[in-house]
Write a protein that holds these residues in place. Structure first.
Motif, PDB file in Angstrom:
ATOM      1  N   VAL A  94       0.762  -1.200   0.123  1.00  0.00           N
ATOM      2  CA  VAL A  94      -0.052  -0.108   0.128  1.00  0.00           C
ATOM      3  C   VAL A  94       0.806   1.300  -0.065  1.00  0.00           C
ATOM      4  CG1 VAL A  94      -1.832   1.235   1.557  1.00  0.00           C
ATOM      5  CG2 VAL A  94      -1.909  -0.982   1.243  1.00  0.00           C
ATOM      6  N   MET A  95       0.828   2.165  -0.712  1.00  0.00           N
ATOM      7  CA  MET A  95       1.190   3.523  -0.871  1.00  0.00           C
ATOM      8  C   MET A  95       0.439   4.492  -0.144  1.00  0.00           C
ATOM      9  SD  MET A  95       2.679   3.769  -4.729  1.00  0.00           S
ATOM     10  CE  MET A  95       0.977   3.709  -5.366  1.00  0.00           C
ATOM     11  N   ARG A  96       1.089   5.263   0.703  1.00  0.00           N
ATOM     12  CA  ARG A  96       0.347   6.279   1.343  1.00  0.00           C
ATOM     13  C   ARG A  96       0.648   7.685   1.169  1.00  0.00           C
ATOM     14  NH1 ARG A  96       0.476   1.886   5.046  1.00  0.00           N
ATOM     15  NH2 ARG A  96      -1.697   1.115   5.828  1.00  0.00           N
ATOM     16  N   GLY A 100      -3.280  11.044   3.935  1.00  0.00           N
ATOM     17  CA  GLY A 100      -3.849   9.702   4.575  1.00  0.00           C
ATOM     18  C   GLY A 100      -4.435   8.859   3.525  1.00  0.00           C
ATOM     19  N   ALA A 101      -4.498   9.264   2.170  1.00  0.00           N
ATOM     20  CA  ALA A 101      -5.016   8.464   1.055  1.00  0.00           C
ATOM     21  C   ALA A 101      -4.281   7.234   0.868  1.00  0.00           C
ATOM     22  CB  ALA A 101      -5.170   9.386  -0.287  1.00  0.00           C
ATOM     23  N   GLU A 102      -4.743   6.074   0.559  1.00  0.00           N
ATOM     24  CA  GLU A 102      -3.878   4.795   0.256  1.00  0.00           C
ATOM     25  C   GLU A 102      -4.168   4.311  -0.943  1.00  0.00           C
ATOM     26  OE1 GLU A 102      -4.988   2.089   3.155  1.00  0.00           O
ATOM     27  OE2 GLU A 102      -4.443   3.304   5.017  1.00  0.00           O
ATOM     28  N   PHE A 103      -3.100   3.796  -1.736  1.00  0.00           N
ATOM     29  CA  PHE A 103      -3.284   3.485  -2.952  1.00  0.00           C
ATOM     30  C   PHE A 103      -2.645   1.882  -2.985  1.00  0.00           C
ATOM     31  CE2 PHE A 103      -3.020   7.980  -3.180  1.00  0.00           C
ATOM     32  CZ  PHE A 103      -4.037   8.302  -4.304  1.00  0.00           C
ATOM     33  N   ASN A 104      -3.297   1.097  -3.933  1.00  0.00           N
ATOM     34  CA  ASN A 104      -2.830  -0.192  -3.799  1.00  0.00           C
ATOM     35  C   ASN A 104      -2.929  -0.499  -5.413  1.00  0.00           C
ATOM     36  OD1 ASN A 104      -2.006  -3.116  -3.287  1.00  0.00           O
ATOM     37  ND2 ASN A 104      -4.143  -3.534  -3.813  1.00  0.00           N
ATOM     38  N   PHE A 157      -7.989   2.598  -4.398  1.00  0.00           N
ATOM     39  CA  PHE A 157      -7.613   3.782  -3.566  1.00  0.00           C
ATOM     40  C   PHE A 157      -8.438   4.005  -2.535  1.00  0.00           C
ATOM     41  CE2 PHE A 157      -9.729   5.825  -7.060  1.00  0.00           C
ATOM     42  CZ  PHE A 157     -10.687   6.863  -6.412  1.00  0.00           C
ATOM     43  N   LYS A 158      -8.255   4.694  -1.178  1.00  0.00           N
ATOM     44  CA  LYS A 158      -9.244   4.964  -0.283  1.00  0.00           C
ATOM     45  C   LYS A 158      -8.567   5.998   0.537  1.00  0.00           C
ATOM     46  CE  LYS A 158      -9.000   2.175   3.363  1.00  0.00           C
ATOM     47  NZ  LYS A 158      -9.311   1.110   4.294  1.00  0.00           N
ATOM     48  N   ALA A 159      -9.569   7.099   0.643  1.00  0.00           N
ATOM     49  CA  ALA A 159      -9.169   8.329   1.322  1.00  0.00           C
ATOM     50  C   ALA A 159     -10.128   8.734   2.603  1.00  0.00           C
ATOM     51  CB  ALA A 159      -8.865   9.515   0.345  1.00  0.00           C
ATOM     52  N   SER A 169     -13.680   5.298  -1.281  1.00  0.00           N
ATOM     53  CA  SER A 169     -12.899   4.460  -1.902  1.00  0.00           C
ATOM     54  C   SER A 169     -13.194   4.385  -3.659  1.00  0.00           C
ATOM     55  CB  SER A 169     -13.316   3.083  -1.506  1.00  0.00           C
ATOM     56  OG  SER A 169     -14.356   2.793  -1.667  1.00  0.00           O
TER      57      SER A 169
END
Length: 443
Positions: A94-96, A100-104, A157-159, A169
């Motif tokens: 996971v990239m952050r 605070g957003a996360e990307f996969n 992605f999720k934020a 998401s």
């Protein structure tokens, strides 16, 4: 002077001395006796402690002997092996970012190949059952085709949004199956979701592949649907087992002048942990040259796990006036003489998937479509050999995954189409006879 007193003085002194000596001896004896008794008691306690330690040591030896005997017996006696413990899936990277957003990131490299024994006119390795040439009219036999166009790349992605645990998401996914030759970059999924809402492009709410038997072919078979549409949809959850999804969709029907989106609804219900069903409905305005008709359709899908590793899937559609949702249908509407005429069809797919072990599975499937023969509709079509009465396909495949990232598939498919009108040589039947193969590396 008392002479007697003088003679008695030493005697008294002597007696006193003797008496004191006797007392001292007595006291010394008493002391020695007490010390001896104390020493004896101490020795007795030490002996008792040693006896308890020896007894404990003996018990430990007996227990060790019994365990050794059990181990020896277990080694000598064959037992059934324990079932393998499934490996835990590795946590996706996971990239952050600072917000605070996360990307996969995810995707695959996919190579497809098809050996056309009989059938297809188009130079592609995917299904074209509705358009295979009629017998004796330019079939492409004994041809090998291959492509990597189904290779895809995606990002989830999720934020965090607002206060609390609310999160927005979404997904962005592309492949190369776009354009006339199926070799251009195209969007598969691109949407965001928040709470019960979704906005963007993803699987149609009406024609989704959840209840379609598995295929090697990336475009599915007769009676199936792999439609992704731009949409806005809302999900209402009534219970853990039941929810209703309502959406407005753009089906991208190039045969009409679209001014309104299609309205779709899907009711999902889980009858049991191993049995799920889905009832669907669709309505859409079809408009050509100021003429209007309403297209509509219903669908019913079911998935049933007969036993662990054995799954049955079935999907049924009845549609009038539309060819944009369910694949391989005749054109939904045609215009002639200031009127619109609609096609109508029923379709079904059914299949059985067996998971033989954690690396090998296989599917047997069958798909069928039958079209209503409206005389006005048929007469309005210029080339009647391209309009079908019936389509069917049957297939069998196996998938082998030696390790989690790798998967190999092999499939045989045979199908036929029957046209409304015969070709110049009198033939009304077209044949699809193929062997498909696929190799996929997932990352």
């Amino acid at each position: 002077m008392n002479t007697a007193a003088l003679f008695n003085q030493p005697t008294i002194t002597l007696k006193r001395t003797v008496l004191m000596s006797m007392i001292a001896v007595s006291l010394g004896g008493i002391s020695l006796s007490t010390q001896a008794q104390t020493t004896a008691q101490a020795n007795q306690q030490e002996i008792e402690q040693l006896r308890q330690e020896v007894q404990a040591l003996r018990s430990m030896i007996e227990q060790q002997k019994a365990q050794t005997q059990q181990i020896a017996t277990a080694v000598q006696t064959p037992v059934a092996p324990l079932p393998p413990v499934p490996a835990k899936a590795a946590t996706s990277p996971v990239m952050r970012i600072a917000s605070g957003a996360e990307f996969n990131l995810y995707g695959n490299i996919r190579a497809d190949a098809s050996y056309q024994v009989e059938g297809g006119a188009k130079d592609m390795p995917y299904n074209q059952i509705n358009a295979v040439p009629l017998e004796g009219n330019g079939e492409n036999s004994d041809r090998l085709r291959s492509t990597l166009a189904a290779t895809r790349l995606g990002m989830d992605f999720k934020a965090p949004v607002g206060a609390g645990d609310n999160a927005l998401s979404g997904k962005l996914e592309v492949d190369f199956l776009g354009g006339a030759n199926l070799d251009n970059l195209r969007i598969r999924h691109a949407y965001i979701s928040y709470a019960n809402w979704l906005i963007g492009q993803t699987w149609s709410n009406f024609a989704l592949p959840d209840y379609m038997p598995e295929t090697v072919d990336a475009l599915a078979y007769a009676g199936g649907a792999v439609k992704r549409t731009p949409q806005v949809r809302h999900t209402t959850t009534f219970s853990p087992a039941t929810n209703l999804v309502v959406a407005v969709e753009d089906p991208k029907d190039s045969s009409i002048q679209q001014r309104l989106p299609a309205l779709t609804a899907r009711l999902n219900h889980k009858l049991a942990d191993n049995f799920a069903v889905s009832a669907r409905a669709m309505g859409h305005e079809k408009r050509i040259n100021e003429q209007e008709e309403t297209a509509w359709g219903v669908g019913l899908g079911a998935k049933y796990d007969v036993m662990p590793g054995t799954t049955v899937k079935a999907d049924y559609y009845h549609v009038k006036g539309d060819s944009s949702f369910v694949s391989y249908a005749n054109p939904g509407v045609v215009a002639a003489g200031g009127n619109l005429y609609q096609s109508e069809f029923d379709s079904i797919t059914v299949g059985l998937t067996q998971q033989f072990n954690d690396k090998l599975r296989g599917t047997l499937g069958y798909g069928y479509m039958t079209f209503d023969q409206d005389a006005n509709y048929v007469q309005s079509v210029t080339d009647k050999t391209k309009i079908n009465k019936d389509l069917w396909q049957a297939w069998a495949n196996v998938f082998y995954s030696p390790t989690k990232p790798l998967s190999f598939g092999l499939e045989y498919v045979y199908g036929e189409r029957e046209a409304v009108a015969s070709a110049s040589n009198g033939s009304t039947k077209g044949e699809d006879n193929r062997i498909n193969a696929v190799a996929v590396y997932n990352f």
